[in-house]
Design an enzyme around this catalytic site. Structure first.
Site, PDB file in Angstrom:
ATOM      1  N   THR A  19      -6.952  -1.030  10.987  1.00 52.62           N
ATOM      2  CA  THR A  19      -7.608   0.213  10.558  1.00 52.62           C
ATOM      3  C   THR A  19      -7.516   0.448   9.051  1.00 52.62           C
ATOM      4  O   THR A  19      -8.126   1.370   8.533  1.00 52.62           O
ATOM      5  CB  THR A  19      -6.945   1.411  11.267  1.00 52.62           C
ATOM      6  OG1 THR A  19      -5.522   1.327  11.055  1.00 52.62           O
ATOM      7  CG2 THR A  19      -7.226   1.400  12.749  1.00 52.62           C
ATOM      8  N   GLY A  20      -6.731  -0.380   8.348  1.00 52.25           N
ATOM      9  CA  GLY A  20      -6.522  -0.167   6.913  1.00 52.25           C
ATOM     10  C   GLY A  20      -7.654  -0.747   6.074  1.00 52.25           C
ATOM     11  O   GLY A  20      -8.638  -1.275   6.593  1.00 52.25           O
ATOM     12  N   ARG A  56       6.761 -12.593   1.073  1.00 51.03           N
ATOM     13  CA  ARG A  56       6.202 -13.528   0.076  1.00 51.03           C
ATOM     14  C   ARG A  56       7.250 -14.341  -0.666  1.00 51.03           C
ATOM     15  O   ARG A  56       7.053 -15.520  -0.928  1.00 51.03           O
ATOM     16  CB  ARG A  56       5.413 -12.741  -0.981  1.00 51.03           C
ATOM     17  CG  ARG A  56       4.044 -12.343  -0.553  1.00 51.03           C
ATOM     18  CD  ARG A  56       3.345 -11.633  -1.709  1.00 51.03           C
ATOM     19  NE  ARG A  56       2.204 -10.902  -1.200  1.00 51.03           N
ATOM     20  CZ  ARG A  56       1.780  -9.747  -1.690  1.00 51.03           C
ATOM     21  NH1 ARG A  56       2.405  -9.203  -2.729  1.00 51.03           N
ATOM     22  NH2 ARG A  56       0.738  -9.146  -1.170  1.00 51.03           N
ATOM     23  N   CYS A  64      -2.792  -8.943  -4.994  1.00 47.58           N
ATOM     24  CA  CYS A  64      -4.209  -9.023  -5.370  1.00 47.58           C
ATOM     25  C   CYS A  64      -4.428  -9.335  -6.856  1.00 47.58           C
ATOM     26  O   CYS A  64      -5.432  -9.954  -7.223  1.00 47.58           O
ATOM     27  CB  CYS A  64      -4.932  -7.736  -4.985  1.00 47.58           C
ATOM     28  SG  CYS A  64      -4.002  -6.252  -5.338  1.00 47.58           S
ATOM     29  N   SER A  73      -9.254   0.725  -4.498  1.00 47.45           N
ATOM     30  CA  SER A  73      -9.103   0.190  -3.131  1.00 47.45           C
ATOM     31  C   SER A  73      -7.821  -0.619  -2.990  1.00 47.45           C
ATOM     32  O   SER A  73      -7.334  -0.842  -1.886  1.00 47.45           O
ATOM     33  CB  SER A  73     -10.315  -0.658  -2.746  1.00 47.45           C
ATOM     34  OG  SER A  73     -10.515  -1.674  -3.703  1.00 47.45           O
ATOM     35  N   GLU A 101       4.189  -3.329  -9.029  1.00 43.30           N
ATOM     36  CA  GLU A 101       3.137  -4.305  -9.314  1.00 43.30           C
ATOM     37  C   GLU A 101       3.540  -5.291 -10.416  1.00 43.30           C
ATOM     38  O   GLU A 101       3.303  -6.492 -10.294  1.00 43.30           O
ATOM     39  CB  GLU A 101       1.860  -3.547  -9.725  1.00 43.30           C
ATOM     40  CG  GLU A 101       0.614  -4.386  -9.728  1.00 43.30           C
ATOM     41  CD  GLU A 101       0.051  -4.636  -8.338  1.00 43.30           C
ATOM     42  OE1 GLU A 101       0.673  -4.219  -7.340  1.00 43.30           O
ATOM     43  OE2 GLU A 101      -1.008  -5.254  -8.243  1.00 43.30           O
ATOM     44  N   LYS A 122       5.710  -8.085  -9.285  1.00 41.08           N
ATOM     45  CA  LYS A 122       5.008  -9.083  -8.465  1.00 41.08           C
ATOM     46  C   LYS A 122       4.175 -10.012  -9.346  1.00 41.08           C
ATOM     47  O   LYS A 122       4.149 -11.232  -9.141  1.00 41.08           O
ATOM     48  CB  LYS A 122       4.093  -8.382  -7.448  1.00 41.08           C
ATOM     49  CG  LYS A 122       4.843  -7.677  -6.335  1.00 41.08           C
ATOM     50  CD  LYS A 122       3.865  -7.138  -5.307  1.00 41.08           C
ATOM     51  CE  LYS A 122       3.996  -5.668  -5.119  1.00 41.08           C
ATOM     52  NZ  LYS A 122       3.012  -5.053  -4.266  1.00 41.08           N
ATOM     53  N   HIS A 148     -10.381  -6.054  -9.595  1.00 43.60           N
ATOM     54  CA  HIS A 148      -9.339  -5.888 -10.611  1.00 43.60           C
ATOM     55  C   HIS A 148      -9.740  -6.677 -11.858  1.00 43.60           C
ATOM     56  O   HIS A 148     -10.057  -7.871 -11.771  1.00 43.60           O
ATOM     57  CB  HIS A 148      -8.002  -6.439 -10.111  1.00 43.60           C
ATOM     58  CG  HIS A 148      -7.362  -5.632  -9.019  1.00 43.60           C
ATOM     59  ND1 HIS A 148      -7.811  -4.396  -8.622  1.00 43.60           N
ATOM     60  CD2 HIS A 148      -6.247  -5.897  -8.265  1.00 43.60           C
ATOM     61  CE1 HIS A 148      -7.019  -3.930  -7.662  1.00 43.60           C
ATOM     62  NE2 HIS A 148      -6.078  -4.824  -7.421  1.00 43.60           N
TER      63      HIS A 148
HETATM   64  P1  NAP Z   1      -3.712   0.701   4.300  1.00 44.70           P
HETATM   65  O1  NAP Z   1      -5.128   1.007   4.078  1.00 44.70           O
HETATM   66  O2  NAP Z   1      -2.685   1.768   4.049  1.00 44.70           O
HETATM   67  O3  NAP Z   1      -3.524   0.149   5.825  1.00 44.70           O
HETATM   68  C1  NAP Z   1      -2.249  -0.053   6.408  1.00 44.70           C
HETATM   69  C2  NAP Z   1      -2.376  -0.495   7.860  1.00 44.70           C
HETATM   70  O4  NAP Z   1      -1.046  -0.629   8.401  1.00 44.70           O
HETATM   71  C3  NAP Z   1      -3.123   0.479   8.772  1.00 44.70           C
HETATM   72  O5  NAP Z   1      -3.891  -0.242   9.709  1.00 44.70           O
HETATM   73  C4  NAP Z   1      -1.993   1.207   9.514  1.00 44.70           C
HETATM   74  O6  NAP Z   1      -2.355   1.653  10.815  1.00 44.70           O
HETATM   75  C5  NAP Z   1      -0.991   0.071   9.654  1.00 44.70           C
HETATM   76  N1  NAP Z   1       0.379   0.598   9.839  1.00 44.70           N
HETATM   77  C6  NAP Z   1       1.089   1.412   9.026  1.00 44.70           C
HETATM   78  N2  NAP Z   1       2.315   1.657   9.553  1.00 44.70           N
HETATM   79  C7  NAP Z   1       2.362   0.991  10.735  1.00 44.70           C
HETATM   80  C8  NAP Z   1       3.356   0.840  11.748  1.00 44.70           C
HETATM   81  N3  NAP Z   1       4.550   1.431  11.646  1.00 44.70           N
HETATM   82  N4  NAP Z   1       3.069   0.072  12.822  1.00 44.70           N
HETATM   83  C9  NAP Z   1       1.871  -0.550  12.929  1.00 44.70           C
HETATM   84  N5  NAP Z   1       0.885  -0.448  12.006  1.00 44.70           N
HETATM   85  C10 NAP Z   1       1.138   0.311  10.917  1.00 44.70           C
HETATM   86  O7  NAP Z   1      -3.240  -0.523   3.392  1.00 44.70           O
HETATM   87  P2  NAP Z   1      -4.136  -1.753   2.818  1.00 44.70           P
HETATM   88  O8  NAP Z   1      -4.609  -1.468   1.451  1.00 44.70           O
HETATM   89  O9  NAP Z   1      -5.090  -2.165   3.859  1.00 44.70           O
HETATM   90  O10 NAP Z   1      -3.012  -2.876   2.637  1.00 44.70           O
HETATM   91  C11 NAP Z   1      -2.497  -3.576   3.752  1.00 44.70           C
HETATM   92  C12 NAP Z   1      -1.473  -4.590   3.271  1.00 44.70           C
HETATM   93  O11 NAP Z   1      -2.111  -5.545   2.410  1.00 44.70           O
HETATM   94  C13 NAP Z   1      -0.331  -3.956   2.452  1.00 44.70           C
HETATM   95  O12 NAP Z   1       0.846  -4.663   2.722  1.00 44.70           O
HETATM   96  C14 NAP Z   1      -0.806  -4.168   1.015  1.00 44.70           C
HETATM   97  O13 NAP Z   1       0.247  -4.165   0.099  1.00 44.70           O
HETATM   98  C15 NAP Z   1      -1.492  -5.527   1.121  1.00 44.70           C
HETATM   99  N6  NAP Z   1      -2.553  -5.787   0.132  1.00 44.70           N
HETATM  100  C16 NAP Z   1      -3.528  -4.870  -0.107  1.00 44.70           C
HETATM  101  C17 NAP Z   1      -4.537  -5.187  -1.029  1.00 44.70           C
HETATM  102  C18 NAP Z   1      -5.658  -4.232  -1.362  1.00 44.70           C
HETATM  103  O14 NAP Z   1      -6.436  -4.549  -2.295  1.00 44.70           O
HETATM  104  N7  NAP Z   1      -5.814  -3.095  -0.674  1.00 44.70           N
HETATM  105  C19 NAP Z   1      -4.540  -6.413  -1.656  1.00 44.70           C
HETATM  106  C20 NAP Z   1      -3.530  -7.328  -1.362  1.00 44.70           C
HETATM  107  C21 NAP Z   1      -2.550  -7.014  -0.458  1.00 44.70           C
HETATM  108  P3  NAP Z   1      -2.809   3.195  11.107  1.00 44.70           P
HETATM  109  O15 NAP Z   1      -4.162   3.367  10.520  1.00 44.70           O
HETATM  110  O16 NAP Z   1      -2.802   3.285  12.589  1.00 44.70           O
HETATM  111  O17 NAP Z   1      -1.776   4.049  10.426  1.00 44.70           O
END
Ligand code: NAP
Length: 351
Positions: A12-13, A111, A150, A180, A203, A206, A243
């Protein structure tokens, strides 16, 4: 060909929905399970995403009626792609690996673990060998591989050909990172409109640490890190996707601007491997003096490349350039899928 069954954790994220979108019609993989937190579990994906889906075209038809599950082993798949929040990823990803699933993760949680590959197929496909060490050490049937942060991702693609050709000694990078990248709902609009925020939690560490592992060498059972030093300053800006990074490098060997362009454009290490998500050009060099720009260029090579422009002399280090990469595609979902494709080709998804 029978497709490999895939589950998405954190579906869902922001990253999760990009995974759902990019996997539509994938030639090797079929999404059979979608999972998120218990507040979403039990409901249809389309219903949960009604006010959260943010990509053009809406929720793909194949995913609309899939019922969200909890992130617990038992999902009907052999590989999970994780877009979990790091707080949840640490334990959940281990639970899946222990239960025999392959895990291809976007989260930072594992990681830098010594026995977990921080995998970029163009740069370090041999690091996949850490999986065997990981399984032996932890007694897992499954495994975890990760993709980089990212910002790290785009920069590492650029550093690899420069390091191979000229030796990279020092890197200074200043970033302008898209909203995003902060997940959903991310930075409150009142904080970012008409503003730049000169801090992103964790950040800079990393961006300074991860490339050293990515560009390092697998020697015996561990990675010998690359020797360069990196200094990063990271900023959040009011851009939706993409980015931008202003990078200066100090090189061990002398070259000129054409030497850098040539090294970037010759870099096509995955040619012929047949990975469906691999970009034909992992690095695209633009000649126009006002490019790359997120709005115009983030989707070149379907968002899977580092786009580089403004290559010129630096009066403090040797050369500087501007780099753009799509944080949600190459910087996250697309990278996890590309890693899954490499895992398949290398025989790690054979059951
Ligand atoms: P996000 O929009 O906040 O989504 C987080 C997801 O994790 C949601 O599906 C949420 O589900 C789920 N979640 C949270 N707590 C949970 C729990 N206790 N049990 C099960 N599911 C849980 O974050 P995002 O931007 O998509 O990022 C996701 C990951 O990728 C992170 O680790 C982030 O650091 C990494 N990342 C992100 C990007 C980027 O550009 N956005 C790039 C590289 C890496 P619900 O909706 O049900 O709460």
């Amino acid at each position: 060909m029978t497709k490999i069954k895939i589950g998405i954790l954190g579906a869902t994220g922001m990253v999760g929905q990009m995974l759902v979108s990019l996997l539509e019609g994938h030639p090797w993989f079929e999404v059979t399970s979608l999972a998120a937190s218990d507040k979403s579990a039990g409901r249809k994906y389309e219903e949960v995403m009604e006010n959260r889906w943010s990509l053009a075209g809406g929720v793909p038809e194949y995913a609309r009626d899939i019922k969200l599950e909890e992130c617990k082993p038992g999902l009907d798949c052999s590989l999970v792609l994780s877009g979990l929040d790091p707080s949840a990823a640490l334990k959940i990803e281990e639970d899946f690996a222990r239960a025999g699933y392959g895990v291809s993760s976007n989260a930072k949680s594992h990681r830098m673990d010594a026995d977990v590959p921080l995998l970029m197929p163009e740069i370090n496909p041999g690091h996949i060998g850490l999986i065997d060490i990981q399984r032996k050490k932890r007694g897992w049937k499954g495994f975890i591989v990760t993709d980089p942060n990212c910002t790290t991702m785009g920069m590492s693609l650029a550093l690899k050909p420069l390091d191979d050709s000229f030796g990279v000694e020092k890197v200074m990078v200043t970033t302008l990172q898209a909203l995003s990248g902060a997940g959903y709902p991310g930075v409150p609009s009142i904080d970012i409109v008409d503003n730049v925020i000169p801090y992103i939690n964790d950040e800079e560490d990393k961006v300074e640490e991860e490339p050293l592992k990515i560009l390092g060498e697998l020697k015996g059972s561990s990675i010998k890190k690359a020797k360069m030093v990196i200094s990063a300053s990271c900023n959040r800006v009011a851009v939706k996707y993409g980015h931008t990074e202003c990078i200066s490098v100090k090189l061990a060997k002398k070259t000129d601007v054409d030497g850098l362009v040539d090294a970037f454009e010759r870099f096509k290490p995955l040619k012929g491997l047949g990975l469906p998500s691999a970009p034909a050009r992992p690095i695209v060099v633009l000649r126009q003096e006002n490019r790359p720009q997120p709005k115009l260029d983030a989707n070149l090579e379907k968002g899977m490349a580092s786009i580089i422009g403004r290559i010129r002399r630096c009066s403090i280090l040797d050369y500087k350039f501007v780099l753009l990469s799509h944080n949600m595609v190459r910087g996250a979902a697309g990278a996890a899928i590309l890693n899954a494709e490499l895992l398949k080709v290398k025989g790690y998804l054979d059951g």
